[in-house]
Design an enzyme around this catalytic site. Structure first.
Site, short mmCIF file in Angstrom:
data_model
loop_
_atom_site.label_atom_id
_atom_site.label_comp_id
_atom_site.label_asym_id
_atom_site.label_seq_id
_atom_site.Cartn_x
_atom_site.Cartn_y
_atom_site.Cartn_z
N HIS A 144 10.49 -3.04 1.28
CA HIS A 144 10.25 -1.67 0.89
C HIS A 144 11.52 -0.89 0.71
CE1 HIS A 144 9.33 -1.53 5.31
NE2 HIS A 144 10.41 -0.82 5.20
N ARG A 180 5.10 -26.88 17.32
CA ARG A 180 5.96 -27.00 18.51
C ARG A 180 7.22 -27.83 18.26
NH1 ARG A 180 0.69 -28.41 21.87
NH2 ARG A 180 0.48 -29.55 19.94
N VAL A 201 10.11 -7.50 -3.61
CA VAL A 201 10.84 -8.72 -3.24
C VAL A 201 10.97 -9.67 -4.42
CG1 VAL A 201 10.77 -10.78 -1.76
CG2 VAL A 201 10.20 -8.56 -0.81
N THR A 202 9.87 -9.89 -5.15
CA THR A 202 9.89 -10.92 -6.19
C THR A 202 9.86 -10.35 -7.60
OG1 THR A 202 7.49 -11.06 -6.13
CG2 THR A 202 8.69 -12.57 -4.69
N GLU A 253 0.82 -1.22 0.00
CA GLU A 253 0.00 0.00 0.00
C GLU A 253 0.85 1.26 0.00
OE1 GLU A 253 -0.21 -2.30 2.40
OE2 GLU A 253 -2.19 -3.23 2.32
N LYS A 275 3.55 1.56 2.37
CA LYS A 275 3.84 1.76 3.79
C LYS A 275 5.20 2.41 4.00
CE LYS A 275 2.92 -2.65 4.93
NZ LYS A 275 2.12 -3.17 3.82
N GLY A 276 6.16 2.12 3.08
CA GLY A 276 7.54 2.56 3.26
C GLY A 276 7.67 4.04 3.57
N LYS A 277 7.05 4.86 2.72
CA LYS A 277 7.17 6.31 2.89
C LYS A 277 6.57 6.77 4.24
CE LYS A 277 4.99 10.48 1.17
NZ LYS A 277 4.41 11.24 0.08
N LYS A 281 4.53 -8.82 -11.36
CA LYS A 281 3.58 -7.80 -11.74
C LYS A 281 2.38 -7.88 -10.80
CE LYS A 281 1.29 -6.28 -15.93
NZ LYS A 281 0.91 -6.59 -17.28
#
Ligand code: IMP
Length: 430
Positions: free
Chosen positions: A41, A144, A300-301, A14, A16-18, A304
């Site tokens: 990001h 576990r 990351v990947t 969305e 988020k980085g900025k 598109k």
């Protein structure tokens, strides 16, 4: 309560980085509480570009404490590599400014392999994951049998833990007709990386409690988005952690009262990577144009991203499941110049009108969006820094979004530049 949690209000990416970067400048402590190096990001600070996957955003700023909480699944190789990469760029990283929860679960090579195997199609369970081993590591955590960071501090007891882990994994491997894993190889993998990550280990719950008592400002940095939450998202096409705001407490070892203001980040349209339902997805040239203008490719990947109209029904739902107090609306400028713009306001399901996204996978695939259509704007919102800079139609669009999702827009972002932002409310001062 001066703390803030930032969560994605859609399917991740969305922008988020900025926003997180801007907030991390005001914070004393920045905490990751779920996910792992499936996130990604880019931060641009003083002309330098930093790419982060696992480390909290505060790490590139001096004087901030960065914390990786117990809710994160930690690939020790990815951590060491990211630290080394940033150090090469001149960022100082040491125990002084980075701590990792002793009880964080480790991602091992066996998890990456299993993730890739399931995604390869031969196992018939394709989700469109990032193939980082995130899901298999979380499975071992709740099963576990996981190896945790603290286990690297006592190599003498590692053998038994590896045996327990391999009892499960080698049974799976036999089922897939693959060679079994050798315990010695796993031991070697862990023993060799241990000295690189152990220096950061800490009892994070205690550290954060001290920080909170000392009145320091804590920023909880969510990864992915609320629609990828393993409980509240589009199951099974989700990530394997809880991505909603409540996880900030559980994933860092703090009480729910410590979380503070919840800022949801939403794009002015919708994108998604990977498989799964997406009711307002566009398959035409409008979708292509949004993707092109918005540079919608994964950090990351490199995949598109699928693009579509803003779906207010979905965001209204994440406002509720995350208790979002305010929204940061990003990438409004990408919609500049469109003749008409649509917002999804509800769905038709089997002839009925519904105002929520149903939980069943079958129904999620069958809903048809109901749209409200807006006249677009010919002027530009790019770089706007006050409401007065926005075309009247753009203001109408934002106001309608607020009404439909039931949360105010606290921050409006009009370009990737840090200062191209209209601030209605600073979450740290809310
Ligand atoms: P995993 O988290 O690698 O298991 O992938 C599960 C789903 O979450 C896939 O649809 C991924 O594309 C999606 N996903 C994981 N991380 C991100 C992210 O940071 N942004 C957007 N989507 C993500």
């Amino acid at each position: 309560m001066a703390n803030v949690v930032v969560v994605g209000a859609q399917w991740g990416d969305e922008g988020k980085g900025k926003i997180v970067d801007w907030l991390s400048e005001q914070a004393d402590v920045v905490v990751r509480f779920q996910g792992g190096h499936n996130a990604g990001h880019t931060l641009v600070i003083g002309g330098n570009v930093y790419k982060l996957s696992l480390l909290p955003s505060g790490v590139v700023r001096t004087g901030k404490l960065s914390v990786i909480g117990n809710g994160v699944v930690l690939d020790p190789h990815a951590l060491a590599a990211e630290v080394a990469r940033l150090q090469e760029q001149g960022v100082a990283i040491s125990r002084e400014n980075l701590r990792v929860a002793e009880n964080a679960t480790l991602i091992l090579s066996i998890h990456r392999e299993l993730d890739a195997l399931r995604e390869s199609g031969s196992a018939g369970t394709k989700i469109g994951t990032t193939k980082r081993g995130i899901g298999p590591a979380y499975e071992d955590k709740v099963g576990r049998r996981a190896i945790r960071l603290m286990d690297l501090a006592d190599l003498s007891s590692l053998g038994d833990k590896i045996e327990r882990l391999l009892t499960h994994h080698n049974a799976l491997r036999r089922g897939f007709d693959l060679d079994e894993f050798k315990p010695e190889a796993i031991y070697e993998e862990l023993a060799s990386i241990a000295p690189k990550v152990l220096p950061y280990m800490d009892a994070v719950w205690r550290l954060l409690d001290e920080e909170r008592r000392a009145g320091r400002r804590i920023l909880f940095e969510g990864a992915q988005g609320a629609l990828l939450d393993v409980d509240h998202g589009t199951y099974p096409f989700v990530t394997s952690s809880n991505t909603v705001a409540g996880q900030a407490a559980t994933g860092s070892g703090m009480g729910p009262g410590s979380v503070g203001y919840v800022l949801g980040i939403a794009k002015a349209y919708t994108t998604r990577v990977g498989e799964g339902p997406f009711p307002t997805e566009l398959f035409d040239e409008t979708g292509e144009l949004i993707g092109h203008k918005g540079k919608e490719f994964g950090v990351v990947t490199g995949r598109k991203r699928r693009c579509g109209w803003f779906d207010a029904t979905l965001v209204r739902q994440t406002v509720r499941t995350s208790g979002i107090n305010g929204i940061a609306l990003t990438k409004l400028d990408i919609l500049d110049g469109f003749e008409t713009i649509r917002i999804g306001v509800g769905y038709k399901l089997d002839g009925q009108t519904i105002d929520y996204f149903p939980a069943s996978q079958l129904a999620q695939g069958r809903v048809e969006p109901i749209y409200e259509e807006f006249e677009g704007w010919s002027g530009s919102t790019a770089g706007a820094r006050s409401w007065a800079d926005l075309p009247a139609q753009a203001i109408k669009y934002v106001r309608r979004i607020e009404e439909l999702i039931g949360a105010p827009v606290a921050v409006l972002s009009t370009s990737p530049e840090r200062d191209d932002t209209i601030l209605m409310k600073n979450p740290f001062e809310a």
